[in-house]
Design an enzyme around this catalytic site. Sequence first.
Site, short mmCIF file in Angstrom:
data_model
loop_
_atom_site.label_atom_id
_atom_site.label_comp_id
_atom_site.label_asym_id
_atom_site.label_seq_id
_atom_site.Cartn_x
_atom_site.Cartn_y
_atom_site.Cartn_z
N SER A 7 0.84 -1.20 0.00
CA SER A 7 0.00 0.00 0.00
C SER A 7 0.88 1.25 0.00
O SER A 7 1.60 1.52 0.97
CB SER A 7 -0.91 0.02 1.23
OG SER A 7 -1.43 1.33 1.38
N HIS A 32 -1.18 -1.25 -4.38
CA HIS A 32 -2.46 -1.00 -3.71
C HIS A 32 -2.57 0.50 -3.43
O HIS A 32 -1.74 1.06 -2.71
CB HIS A 32 -2.55 -1.82 -2.42
CG HIS A 32 -3.87 -1.70 -1.71
ND1 HIS A 32 -4.99 -2.40 -2.09
CD2 HIS A 32 -4.25 -0.93 -0.66
CE1 HIS A 32 -6.00 -2.09 -1.30
NE2 HIS A 32 -5.58 -1.19 -0.41
N ASP A 34 -4.79 3.62 -2.04
CA ASP A 34 -5.88 3.91 -1.10
C ASP A 34 -6.41 5.32 -1.29
O ASP A 34 -5.75 6.29 -0.93
CB ASP A 34 -5.38 3.74 0.33
CG ASP A 34 -5.17 2.28 0.69
OD1 ASP A 34 -6.14 1.51 0.59
OD2 ASP A 34 -4.04 1.91 1.07
N MET A 36 -9.07 8.13 -0.27
CA MET A 36 -9.93 8.49 0.88
C MET A 36 -10.48 9.90 0.70
O MET A 36 -9.76 10.80 0.27
CB MET A 36 -9.11 8.46 2.17
CG MET A 36 -8.43 7.14 2.43
SD MET A 36 -7.42 7.23 3.90
CE MET A 36 -6.71 5.59 3.91
N HIS A 65 -8.37 1.10 -4.20
CA HIS A 65 -9.32 0.87 -3.11
C HIS A 65 -9.99 2.20 -2.77
O HIS A 65 -9.36 3.08 -2.18
CB HIS A 65 -8.53 0.31 -1.91
CG HIS A 65 -9.34 0.10 -0.67
ND1 HIS A 65 -8.74 -0.13 0.56
CD2 HIS A 65 -10.67 0.08 -0.45
CE1 HIS A 65 -9.69 -0.28 1.47
NE2 HIS A 65 -10.87 -0.14 0.90
N MET A 67 -12.20 4.41 -0.71
CA MET A 67 -12.88 4.61 0.58
C MET A 67 -13.59 5.95 0.49
O MET A 67 -13.22 6.92 1.14
CB MET A 67 -11.85 4.58 1.72
CG MET A 67 -11.35 3.17 2.01
SD MET A 67 -9.77 3.16 2.87
CE MET A 67 -8.68 3.25 1.46
N MET A 136 -11.50 -5.89 5.10
CA MET A 136 -10.77 -4.96 5.98
C MET A 136 -10.49 -5.64 7.32
O MET A 136 -11.41 -6.12 7.99
CB MET A 136 -11.59 -3.69 6.22
CG MET A 136 -11.77 -2.80 5.01
SD MET A 136 -10.27 -2.36 4.12
CE MET A 136 -9.27 -1.61 5.41
N PHE A 142 -6.56 4.73 7.96
CA PHE A 142 -5.16 4.99 8.33
C PHE A 142 -4.33 3.72 8.17
O PHE A 142 -4.82 2.63 8.44
CB PHE A 142 -5.07 5.47 9.79
CG PHE A 142 -5.91 6.69 10.05
CD1 PHE A 142 -5.41 7.96 9.78
CD2 PHE A 142 -7.21 6.57 10.50
CE1 PHE A 142 -6.20 9.09 9.98
CE2 PHE A 142 -8.02 7.69 10.71
CZ PHE A 142 -7.51 8.96 10.45
N ASP A 174 -6.73 -6.57 4.06
CA ASP A 174 -6.18 -5.21 4.07
C ASP A 174 -6.19 -4.61 5.48
O ASP A 174 -7.25 -4.32 6.03
CB ASP A 174 -7.02 -4.34 3.12
CG ASP A 174 -6.44 -2.95 2.93
OD1 ASP A 174 -5.35 -2.66 3.45
OD2 ASP A 174 -7.09 -2.15 2.23
N GLY A 175 -4.98 -4.43 6.02
CA GLY A 175 -4.84 -3.74 7.30
C GLY A 175 -4.13 -4.56 8.35
O GLY A 175 -4.56 -5.66 8.69
C1 DX5 Z 1 -6.48 1.41 5.47
C2 DX5 Z 1 -6.01 1.14 4.06
C3 DX5 Z 1 -4.92 0.16 4.00
C4 DX5 Z 1 -3.67 0.60 4.72
C5 DX5 Z 1 -2.84 -0.59 5.05
O1 DX5 Z 1 -7.52 2.31 5.45
O2 DX5 Z 1 -7.08 0.64 3.27
O3 DX5 Z 1 -4.64 -0.26 2.68
O4 DX5 Z 1 -2.93 1.53 4.01
O5 DX5 Z 1 -1.76 -0.18 5.80
P1 DX5 Z 1 -1.09 -1.11 6.92
O6 DX5 Z 1 -0.61 -2.33 6.21
O7 DX5 Z 1 -0.01 -0.27 7.49
O8 DX5 Z 1 -2.18 -1.46 7.93
ZN ZN Z 2 -6.60 -0.36 1.26
#
Ligand code: DX5
Ligand code: ZN
Length: 215
Positions: A7, A32, A34, A36, A65, A67, A136, A142, A174-175
Amino acid sequence: MALIAPSLLSSNFLNLQAECKMLNESAADWYHLDVMDGRFVPNISFGPMLVEFFRKATNKVCDVHLMIEEPGNYAEAFKKAGADNLTVHIEACPHLHRNIQQIKSLGMKAGVAINPHTPVVALQDILADIDLVCMMSVNPGFGGQSFIPHTIQKIKQLREMIDEQLLKVKIEVDGGVTLENAKSIIEAGADVLVAGNTVFKSDNPMATIAALKSL
Ligand code: DX5
Ligand code: ZN
């Protein structure tokens, strides 16, 4: 052996060219990305413009992804930016089936993400229409959070649902994925591991990706 999707949210944005070079030379399978919006999640990251830069920087799969609320308004922009996979949140989509049709008609693979509190059975009537479930294992918003252990049960349950229907849907987790918990996540049935902090905050990101890949 799982696919590895670092990510970029956890990467050094002052040094993206070097981060992309490292990823391109690494065993990583996907980028990946992200996105937001500060509404669906309490954080703002980046949009199609940056995805377009990442697209130009790599030949790997760009796994986007979203969000965000009302993702249908942006699907075309992300297609133009070069997204290969576009994932929307079930919790953000009252007309999820329509969103999935739109993503597929634009020529992208369609993913559905579910938050930690959303039961796996909520996917029952959309599973046959999608390519990817993004499970998730933290509350989205975050990087660097801890893996929620209950996710393991959810992965196993989803694996059974997919296998029972003889589907090819991939399970992406993811996470909070770490070198310590990755093996149990794969054993539960994951196909794709997202890793942010574990990769980018390690002393040797390339070796960390190789280590995740070898599990
Ligand atoms: C969280 C994201 C993830 C995140 C993963 O909202 O969707 O993709 O960046 O980061 P780590 O692996 O540090 O939890
Ligand atoms: Zn993600």
